[in-house]
Design a protein around this motif. Structure first.
Motif, short mmCIF file in Angstrom:
data_model
loop_
_atom_site.label_atom_id
_atom_site.label_comp_id
_atom_site.label_asym_id
_atom_site.label_seq_id
_atom_site.Cartn_x
_atom_site.Cartn_y
_atom_site.Cartn_z
N TRP A 112 6.38 -8.95 18.95
CA TRP A 112 5.36 -7.98 19.29
C TRP A 112 4.25 -8.12 18.25
N GLN A 113 3.00 -8.00 18.71
CA GLN A 113 1.86 -8.14 17.80
C GLN A 113 1.05 -6.86 17.79
N MET A 114 0.74 -6.37 16.58
CA MET A 114 -0.07 -5.17 16.41
C MET A 114 -1.35 -5.55 15.66
N ARG A 115 -2.48 -4.99 16.12
CA ARG A 115 -3.79 -5.28 15.51
C ARG A 115 -4.51 -3.99 15.16
N GLY A 116 -5.71 -4.15 14.56
CA GLY A 116 -6.57 -3.01 14.31
C GLY A 116 -6.45 -2.40 12.94
N PHE A 117 -5.83 -3.11 11.99
CA PHE A 117 -5.68 -2.58 10.64
C PHE A 117 -6.96 -2.76 9.83
N PRO A 118 -7.22 -1.86 8.87
CA PRO A 118 -8.43 -2.01 8.04
C PRO A 118 -8.31 -3.13 7.02
N GLY A 119 -7.12 -3.63 6.79
CA GLY A 119 -6.91 -4.71 5.82
C GLY A 119 -5.55 -5.33 6.04
N LYS A 120 -5.13 -6.13 5.08
CA LYS A 120 -3.82 -6.79 5.17
C LYS A 120 -2.71 -5.76 4.97
N ASP A 121 -1.61 -5.95 5.71
CA ASP A 121 -0.41 -5.13 5.50
C ASP A 121 0.40 -5.75 4.38
N ARG A 122 0.13 -5.34 3.15
CA ARG A 122 0.84 -5.91 2.00
C ARG A 122 2.13 -5.16 1.67
N GLN A 123 2.31 -3.99 2.26
CA GLN A 123 3.51 -3.19 2.00
C GLN A 123 4.19 -2.88 3.34
N LEU A 124 5.48 -3.19 3.43
CA LEU A 124 6.28 -2.90 4.61
C LEU A 124 7.54 -2.18 4.17
N ALA A 125 8.02 -1.24 4.99
CA ALA A 125 9.26 -0.53 4.66
C ALA A 125 9.95 -0.10 5.94
N TRP A 126 11.25 -0.34 6.01
CA TRP A 126 12.08 0.10 7.14
C TRP A 126 12.93 1.28 6.72
N SER A 127 13.17 2.21 7.65
CA SER A 127 14.17 3.24 7.43
C SER A 127 15.55 2.64 7.71
#
Length: 352
Positions: A219-234
């Motif tokens: 799945w691809q998501m777009r529209g961010f103001p910048g790079k997603d440098r931080q990711l976290a899963w519950s």
């Protein structure tokens, strides 16, 4: 502030290092290691409040820090290019220095059940066995420097990201060709859900990709103001899957899997922060999300939806955070060297 309704955490202790806090790591027995851009590494016992420096400042930043799964070893790397491993049973002894070509070390990760340490070295990664003190394997990424690396939660694979893709090696056959997940840009941050079912990649072209682990179709998501440098899963499922949080610029976006297995993810933007978000993490065993930003606010988001408490203490902004393994304590670092430790409040209800 509107929406702030509960006292979930209370300040327990704090201190100051000589430069901004670059990394925080918790051991399985809930002791704490804190590193700075001045090269300091501090051990803190939250129960006794005892503090001990493993390393004083040498003006060479420590950029990555991690305890082994059994808590016996602490590994650190950074600007000096040295990979250092301390035996926690004898922390006053000099660390083991792992021989390798000198290059800035900014990524390392311990295997979830074995004392094997994966770390980045320019365009390749190595795995070091701390028990027999030898290199297990050297893995070539080739297309670029290694930008991130993580183990599968079951330890079955090592996943490495960089320019134009993510490569997945099986840990029972290092000589096998890796599985490749191709990306148009560079993958700057990767994270596996704790159940091992989903792999997320934040990319240089401001996209987010999420794959079922055994599928090449993301799945691809777009529209961010910048790079997603931080990711976290519950580590709790909400519906069909765990929650995924991403940080881009001043925004935190929380992704919830749609009900149908083939459908994508719904997004909710948490936009309270005024400056860049530098760290996000879910409390273990819950959907309580913490976000720390350069605006000096550390926000706790109940059910990853509504802010329920705002913590402060880093006047020039927060740089990093980490929950203790049991979720009862939260540690954070600031850009002026502040480190702060909060513990679960007896007054807080609905914690998580």
């Amino acid at each position: 502030m509107p929406g702030v309704t509960q006292t979930l955490l209370e300040r327990r202790s704090q201190g100051t290092l000589n430069d901004y806090v670059t990394a925080i790591a918790w051991s399985p027995n809930h002791s704490l290691a804190i590193a700075s851009a001045a090269g300091e590494i501090l051990l803190v016992n939250p129960e006794s409040s005892k503090e001990q420096f493993l390393q004083t400042g040498n003006e060479q930043s420590i950029d990555c820090l991690a305890f082994s799964a059994d808590g016996r070893y602490l590994a650190a790397g950074g600007q000096s290019g040295q990979l250092l491993i301390w035996s926690i049973s004898s922390p006053t002894d000099p660390p083991m220095v792992i021989p390798h070509p000198r290059t800035w070390l900014d990524r390392l990760s311990w295997h979830p059940t074995r004392n094997e340490l994966a770390f980045s070295l320019g365009r390749y990664a190595q795995v070091w066995d701390a028990e027999v003190e030898t290199v297990v394997t050297t893995l070539q990424f080739e297309n670029s420097s290694v930008l991130d690396l993580v183990w599968h939660p079951q330890g079955s694979h090592l996943i490495i990201s960089g320019h134009q893709g993510v490569k997945i090696w099986p840990s029972d056959d290092w000589d096998a060709d890796p599985t490749v997940r191709e990306i148009d840009a560079a993958s700057v941050a990767i994270a596996l859900s704790p159940d091992g079912q989903y792999l997320a990649s934040g990319n240089l072209d401001q996209t987010l990709l999420v794959w079922p682990f055994n599928s090449a179709a993301p799945w691809q998501m777009r529209g961010f103001p910048g790079k997603d440098r931080q990711l976290a899963w519950s580590d709790l499922n909400v519906g069909r899957a765990p929650l995924l949080a991403t940080a881009s610029g001043t925004d935190v976006v929380v992704w919830r899997k749609k009900r149908d297995a083939d459908d994508g993810w719904d997004a909710q933007v948490l936009d309270l922060h005024d400056e860049r978000v530098n760290a996000i993490a879910f409390r273990p065993g819950s959907t309580l999300l913490a976000s720390a930003a350069e605006d000096g606010q550390l926000c706790l988001w109940k059910k990853a939806q509504q802010v329920t408490q705002i913590l402060e203490g880093a006047s020039r902004g927060f740089s990093t955070l980490a929950w203790s393994p049991n979720g009862k304590c939260l540690a954070a670092g600031g850009q002026q060297g502040e480190w702060l430790l909060w513990q679960q409040s007896n007054r807080g209800k609905g914690f998580g």
